[in-house]
Enzyme design. Structure first.
Site, mmCIF file in Angstrom:
data_model
loop_
_atom_site.group_PDB
_atom_site.id
_atom_site.type_symbol
_atom_site.label_atom_id
_atom_site.label_comp_id
_atom_site.label_asym_id
_atom_site.label_seq_id
_atom_site.Cartn_x
_atom_site.Cartn_y
_atom_site.Cartn_z
ATOM 1 C CE1 TYR A 145 0.383 1.214 4.698
ATOM 2 C CE2 TYR A 145 0.326 -1.279 4.480
ATOM 3 C CZ TYR A 145 0.716 0.874 5.047
ATOM 4 O OH TYR A 145 1.154 0.696 6.194
ATOM 5 C CB THR A 157 6.435 2.004 -1.460
ATOM 6 O OG1 THR A 157 8.036 2.305 -0.184
ATOM 7 C CG2 THR A 157 6.583 2.834 -2.002
ATOM 8 C CD GLU A 158 4.672 1.574 5.620
ATOM 9 O OE1 GLU A 158 4.970 0.307 5.634
ATOM 10 O OE2 GLU A 158 5.479 2.830 5.347
ATOM 11 C CB VAL A 159 7.023 -4.097 1.169
ATOM 12 C CG1 VAL A 159 7.156 -5.481 0.547
ATOM 13 C CG2 VAL A 159 7.203 -3.797 -0.525
#
Length: 308
Positions: free
Chosen positions: A205, A273-275
């Site tokens: 997300y 970003t968020e992985v």
């Protein structure tokens, strides 16, 4: 009904002092090598990019040089794109995704954009696989004037001459299961407040700036990453980590008031970003590839909409 065990440092309800911080720091041990993993990779890139030592973190007995890479043929007529990774040192794909982008794709933008790339902002945290620095400070809540976090202060000094000329800034992060098992409980203990369990989203997300949202930009990045890995769905409350989902895979934060890294420039286009590396549906290679896809899509969109 289960009760969360108290964090092993400090007294519940009482913020930490120097003794508790020292006790916490004594529990942190080196698990990997910044010199081998990051500095070695940067050295290998030095033939193609200008390498700038922009700071040095002295945490006795350790000392960590901080490096940025710049486009070799910098042209003041071109827009500036800023890529940062490893603000939270434990978020592995933020660091290695940034290095992979530099190695495989940064040269594609020669003559189109000036790239300023900082792959590992927090080397102490990288080595110890931790969110904080040795003073139990979160660098990604410390990007403000007179920052007490050396990592944040040095990055802001690096960026200051370009602050109002950056067109796009993408900051590479991860959300991990240890956010709930270690880091948020530690934060609650440090601040002397009750720990409230949350839910880790399964997937990628983005975090937009609630004060200057750019929904089309965020969606372009999401669409590119969706070709590489899955996008996090909203939870039962229509949220991701407690924030309303404003578009598929996108939430918003007030970047400046929270002291987040993505607030350090006046860039029109900015995102975090968020992985999710702990997903059973993603590999470390996919996590790195997701970061690379996000960076490329962010730069491409910014270039295409430069005059918007």
């Amino acid at each position: 009904m289960t009760t969360q065990a108290p964090y092993p440092i400090g007294t519940p309800g009482i913020p930490w002092g120097a003794a508790e911080v020292a006790a916490w720091r004594s529990r942190q041990h080196r698990q990997r090598s910044y010199a081998d993993d990051v500095l070695g990779a940067i050295d290998g890139l030095s033939a193609r990019f200008d390498v700038v030592e922009y700071g040095r973190l002295d945490y006795a007995p350790d000392s960590y040089p901080q490096f940025a890479l710049k486009s070799r043929h910098w042209d003041d007529a071109l827009p500036i794109m800023l890529v940062t990774g490893g603000v939270h040192g434990y978020e592995t794909s933020g660091v290695h995704g940034a290095l992979q982008f530099i190695d495989r794709h940064a040269a594609d933008y020669a003559g189109k954009a000036n790239l300023l790339m900082v792959p590992c902002v927090s080397p102490w945290g990288y080595e110890r696989v931790h969110r904080w620095n040795p003073d139990a400070l979160d660098p990604n809540r410390s990007f403000h004037a007179d920052s007490p976090a050396q990592e944040s202060a040095s990055l802001m000094r690096l960026v200051a001459p370009f602050r109002d000329r950056v067109l796009m800034h993408i900051d590479l992060h991860e959300t991990t299961d240890t956010d709930e098992t270690e880091f948020r409980p530690a934060l609650a203990a440090r601040d002397g407040v009750a720990y409230e369990p949350g839910e880790i989203p399964d997937g990628f997300y983005l975090v937009d700036d609630s004060e200057h949202p750019q929904p089309a930009f965020q969606q372009a990045v999401i669409e590119a990453v969706a070709k590489v890995t899955h996008i996090a769905p909203a939870d039962a409350h229509g949220e991701i980590i407690g924030s309303p989902v404003v578009a598929p895979g996108v939430i918003e934060y007030a970047l400046t008031s929270l002291g987040l890294c993505a607030s350090i420039t006046t860039a029109r286009y900015k995102t975090t970003t968020e992985v999710y590396p702990d997903s059973p549906h993603a590999t470390p290679e996919q996590c790195n590839a997701a970061q690379v896809a996000a960076v490329c899509a962010a730069i491409d969109f910014a270039l295409a909409h430069r005059q918007a």
